[in-house]
Motif scaffolding. Structure first.
Motif, PDB file in Angstrom:
ATOM      1  N   ASP A 141      48.853   4.949  17.140  1.00 21.30           N
ATOM      2  CA  ASP A 141      48.805   6.310  17.675  1.00 21.30           C
ATOM      3  C   ASP A 141      50.137   6.658  18.342  1.00 21.30           C
ATOM      4  O   ASP A 141      50.783   5.811  18.972  1.00 21.30           O
ATOM      5  CB  ASP A 141      47.678   6.446  18.704  1.00 21.30           C
ATOM      6  CG  ASP A 141      46.302   6.449  18.061  1.00 21.30           C
ATOM      7  OD1 ASP A 141      46.234   6.611  16.827  1.00 21.30           O
ATOM      8  OD2 ASP A 141      45.313   6.269  18.803  1.00 21.30           O
ATOM      9  N   GLY A 142      50.541   7.908  18.212  1.00 19.12           N
ATOM     10  CA  GLY A 142      51.789   8.360  18.810  1.00 19.12           C
ATOM     11  C   GLY A 142      52.947   8.375  17.839  1.00 19.12           C
ATOM     12  O   GLY A 142      54.012   8.917  18.159  1.00 19.12           O
ATOM     13  N   ILE A 143      52.729   7.786  16.664  1.00 15.97           N
ATOM     14  CA  ILE A 143      53.751   7.826  15.612  1.00 15.97           C
ATOM     15  C   ILE A 143      53.238   8.755  14.521  1.00 15.97           C
ATOM     16  O   ILE A 143      52.293   8.428  13.799  1.00 15.97           O
ATOM     17  CB  ILE A 143      54.045   6.428  15.040  1.00 15.97           C
ATOM     18  CG1 ILE A 143      54.561   5.503  16.137  1.00 15.97           C
ATOM     19  CG2 ILE A 143      55.044   6.527  13.891  1.00 15.97           C
ATOM     20  CD1 ILE A 143      54.782   4.073  15.684  1.00 15.97           C
ATOM     21  N   ASP A 144      53.837   9.907  14.428  1.00 18.76           N
ATOM     22  CA  ASP A 144      53.371  10.904  13.476  1.00 18.76           C
ATOM     23  C   ASP A 144      54.464  11.418  12.546  1.00 18.76           C
ATOM     24  O   ASP A 144      54.204  12.255  11.685  1.00 18.76           O
ATOM     25  CB  ASP A 144      52.755  12.094  14.229  1.00 18.76           C
ATOM     26  CG  ASP A 144      51.562  11.675  15.072  1.00 18.76           C
ATOM     27  OD1 ASP A 144      50.612  11.101  14.505  1.00 18.76           O
ATOM     28  OD2 ASP A 144      51.611  11.879  16.310  1.00 18.76           O
ATOM     29  N   SER A 145      55.678  10.919  12.698  1.00 15.36           N
ATOM     30  CA  SER A 145      56.788  11.351  11.853  1.00 15.36           C
ATOM     31  C   SER A 145      57.822  10.240  11.817  1.00 15.36           C
ATOM     32  O   SER A 145      57.821   9.335  12.674  1.00 15.36           O
ATOM     33  CB  SER A 145      57.421  12.629  12.410  1.00 15.36           C
ATOM     34  OG  SER A 145      58.129  12.342  13.605  1.00 15.36           O
ATOM     35  N   ALA A 147      60.837  10.306  12.741  1.00 13.36           N
ATOM     36  CA  ALA A 147      61.617  10.300  13.984  1.00 13.36           C
ATOM     37  C   ALA A 147      60.943   9.477  15.081  1.00 13.36           C
ATOM     38  O   ALA A 147      61.613   8.881  15.932  1.00 13.36           O
ATOM     39  CB  ALA A 147      61.833  11.731  14.469  1.00 13.36           C
ATOM     40  N   ASP A 148      59.611   9.407  15.045  1.00 13.62           N
ATOM     41  CA  ASP A 148      58.868   8.643  16.056  1.00 13.62           C
ATOM     42  C   ASP A 148      59.036   7.137  15.895  1.00 13.62           C
ATOM     43  O   ASP A 148      58.638   6.365  16.778  1.00 13.62           O
ATOM     44  CB  ASP A 148      57.374   8.975  15.980  1.00 13.62           C
ATOM     45  CG  ASP A 148      57.081  10.427  16.325  1.00 13.62           C
ATOM     46  OD1 ASP A 148      57.838  11.009  17.130  1.00 13.62           O
ATOM     47  OD2 ASP A 148      56.095  10.976  15.774  1.00 13.62           O
ATOM     48  N   GLY A 175      67.203   8.270   7.341  1.00 17.68           N
ATOM     49  CA  GLY A 175      68.346   8.200   8.242  1.00 17.68           C
ATOM     50  C   GLY A 175      68.189   7.190   9.358  1.00 17.68           C
ATOM     51  O   GLY A 175      68.885   7.261  10.375  1.00 17.68           O
ATOM     52  N   LEU A 176      67.287   6.229   9.180  1.00 17.14           N
ATOM     53  CA  LEU A 176      67.032   5.209  10.192  1.00 17.14           C
ATOM     54  C   LEU A 176      67.607   3.873   9.738  1.00 17.14           C
ATOM     55  O   LEU A 176      67.323   3.403   8.636  1.00 17.14           O
ATOM     56  CB  LEU A 176      65.529   5.071  10.444  1.00 17.14           C
ATOM     57  CG  LEU A 176      64.854   6.297  11.054  1.00 17.14           C
ATOM     58  CD1 LEU A 176      63.335   6.170  11.003  1.00 17.14           C
ATOM     59  CD2 LEU A 176      65.333   6.509  12.498  1.00 17.14           C
ATOM     60  N   LYS A 177      68.414   3.238  10.596  1.00 14.95           N
ATOM     61  CA  LYS A 177      69.070   1.983  10.241  1.00 14.95           C
ATOM     62  C   LYS A 177      68.188   0.775  10.528  1.00 14.95           C
ATOM     63  O   LYS A 177      67.449   0.740  11.505  1.00 14.95           O
ATOM     64  CB  LYS A 177      70.379   1.847  11.029  1.00 14.95           C
ATOM     65  CG  LYS A 177      71.419   2.911  10.723  1.00 14.95           C
ATOM     66  CD  LYS A 177      72.671   2.696  11.567  1.00 14.95           C
ATOM     67  CE  LYS A 177      73.717   3.778  11.292  1.00 14.95           C
ATOM     68  NZ  LYS A 177      74.929   3.586  12.131  1.00 14.95           N
ATOM     69  N   THR A 178      68.285  -0.219   9.645  1.00 17.39           N
ATOM     70  CA  THR A 178      67.634  -1.510   9.863  1.00 17.39           C
ATOM     71  C   THR A 178      68.687  -2.600   9.706  1.00 17.39           C
ATOM     72  O   THR A 178      69.799  -2.341   9.258  1.00 17.39           O
ATOM     73  CB  THR A 178      66.496  -1.753   8.863  1.00 17.39           C
ATOM     74  OG1 THR A 178      67.033  -1.795   7.533  1.00 17.39           O
ATOM     75  CG2 THR A 178      65.440  -0.658   8.957  1.00 17.39           C
ATOM     76  N   SER A 179      68.350  -3.822  10.081  1.00 14.84           N
ATOM     77  CA  SER A 179      69.298  -4.933   9.988  1.00 14.84           C
ATOM     78  C   SER A 179      68.617  -6.155   9.410  1.00 14.84           C
ATOM     79  O   SER A 179      67.450  -6.431   9.695  1.00 14.84           O
ATOM     80  CB  SER A 179      69.861  -5.272  11.371  1.00 14.84           C
ATOM     81  OG  SER A 179      70.678  -6.426  11.322  1.00 14.84           O
ATOM     82  N   ASP A 186      67.923   1.001  14.231  1.00 17.90           N
ATOM     83  CA  ASP A 186      67.013   1.991  14.811  1.00 17.90           C
ATOM     84  C   ASP A 186      65.580   1.482  14.820  1.00 17.90           C
ATOM     85  O   ASP A 186      64.797   1.807  15.712  1.00 17.90           O
ATOM     86  CB  ASP A 186      67.075   3.287  13.996  1.00 17.90           C
ATOM     87  CG  ASP A 186      68.441   3.951  14.078  1.00 17.90           C
ATOM     88  OD1 ASP A 186      69.010   3.985  15.183  1.00 17.90           O
ATOM     89  OD2 ASP A 186      68.926   4.424  13.039  1.00 17.90           O
ATOM     90  N   VAL A 187      65.242   0.700  13.808  1.00 13.57           N
ATOM     91  CA  VAL A 187      63.895   0.140  13.684  1.00 13.57           C
ATOM     92  C   VAL A 187      64.011  -1.355  13.474  1.00 13.57           C
ATOM     93  O   VAL A 187      64.759  -1.815  12.598  1.00 13.57           O
ATOM     94  CB  VAL A 187      63.131   0.778  12.510  1.00 13.57           C
ATOM     95  CG1 VAL A 187      61.727   0.180  12.389  1.00 13.57           C
ATOM     96  CG2 VAL A 187      63.052   2.293  12.686  1.00 13.57           C
TER      97      VAL A 187
END
Length: 367
Positions: A141-145, A147-148, A175-179, A186-187
């Motif tokens: 809950d609280g993640i709806d897009s 960007a969240d 547009g979210l970076k991972t490693s 970003d995630v």
């Protein structure tokens, strides 16, 4: 079964080490002999003494779950002994195949692509499909897009497996970076055992996961997650390969008759599942209980089963996109996939059953 036929919390650093080990294992295969093609039907009547088959205790592997448990695979293999091994995710299964521990395995597209690439196209062939669909990004809950998701931790079954690649590629598109190495991102992505993901999600230690069925449904039904992305919505007509069957090229060359019997067993199982959906999902659940000591609840089973399409078609048209996703995710290198499929024996089986052949999308032998 009616015999008639129709006419996964690990750190990113640990995950990176696992990927390095896998790459080293696969690279060792690049010194194998030159690429070979399947012998014509009837070229060898020799039956293998044993066929060692890998698959997962997931509903996306319903075909081997059902066909092994009810004896169809062993029956069609005749005098060839069937031995099986259960894996959590594809890279693990591919490592076993390269180590000589198994001869064939049901696996997702990206581990198969990496195996083909790292062995210079010599070590494996895709010989049939098994499942389309059945993979979702489910979140708290609280993640709806998208960007969240910034600052969250998401799980996948294993670094470099099909769902891990799909998640990394999709996040990149947002547009979210991972490693892969624990660098700035970003995630945070935490590859781990699927059962561990469920426990950590319940404990609030991961925020979601991109998982195959039944694990996506288990997080939804048993832990209150909701779907952020259904992977089928990202593909034309919602059709993409989730599970297909690969075999060691050496085994295929040496024992084509045995491989054909395996495909006949798969075909028979797929046909029975298509005609007996309710009974099939029950049998698959019974097999999962035997393998994992825990059956799925009826709600989980029904939800997950409805997300799958069982098919012999490997949906070759989706493979290049899966390969491109791996490159975008950084888990694989760009590679020429021509020769990865050998559907000769499968199409012989289909023809004998009065069914239309399936396509290799120009990525077959001699293409």
């Amino acid at each position: 079964m009616n015999s008639a036929r129709r006419p996964r919390r690990l750190t990113v650093a640990i995950a990176a080490t696992a990927l390095a080990g896998l790459v080293a294992t696969l690279a060792a295969c690049s010194s194998d002999d030159a690429q070979a093609t399947t012998k014509p039907s009837g070229a060898s009547a020799e039956q293998a003494p044993e066929l060692r088959l890998g698959y997962f205790a997931n509903l996306t592997h319903a075909v081997p779950l059902v066909g092994v448990a009810d004896g169809t695979f062993q029956k069609d293999l005749g005098s060839t002994k069937l031995s099986t091994q259960i894996f959590n995710a594809g890279p693990e299964a591919v490592e076993a195949l390269f180590a000589g521990a198994i001869d064939a395995t049901f696996v997702g597209p990206n581990p198969a692509i990496n195996a083909f690439s790292k062995s210079d196209g010599k070590a494996v062939r895709i010989i049939a499909g098994a499942t389309s669909g059945g993979a979702q990004l489910v979140v708290r809950d609280g993640i709806d897009s998208p960007a969240d998701l910034k600052g969250t931790t998401l799980a996948t079954p294993q670094l470099g497996n099909t769902q891990d690649v799909a998640l990394r590629a999709w996040l990149s598109d947002q547009g979210l970076k991972t490693s892969l190495t624990g660098g700035a991102s970003d995630v945070n992505i935490a590859p781990q055992e699927n059962s561990q993901t469920l426990d950590l999600f319940k404990a609030g230690e991961v925020d979601g996961a991109w998982l195959p069925e039944p694990w996506a449904s288990r997080l939804v039904v048993d832990a209150g997650a909701h779907v952020l992305v259904d992977e089928k919505d990202l593909w034309p007509q919602g059709d993409f390969v989730t599970t297909h069957l690969i075999v060691s090229t050496d085994y295929l060359e040496k024992y084509p008759a045995t491989v054909k019997h395996l495909l006949e067993a798969e075909s028979q199982t797929v046909d029975w599942i298509s005609q007996n959906s309710d009974a099939a999902k029950t049998k698959a659940n019974e097999a999962i209980e035997k393998l994992s000591d825990k059956a799925l609840s009826q709600d989980v089973l029904d939800r997950a089963w409805g997300n799958l399409r069982i098919t012999l078609d490997p949906i070759a048209s989706s493979l290049q996109t899966s390969a491109d996703h791996g490159v975008a995710a950084g888990t694989s290198k760009e590679t020429d996939l021509h020769g990865i499929y050998d559907l000769t024996l499968l199409n012989e089986v289909l023809k004998a059953d009065g069914q239309e052949p399936v396509s290799d999308a120009g990525l077959g032998q001699g293409a």
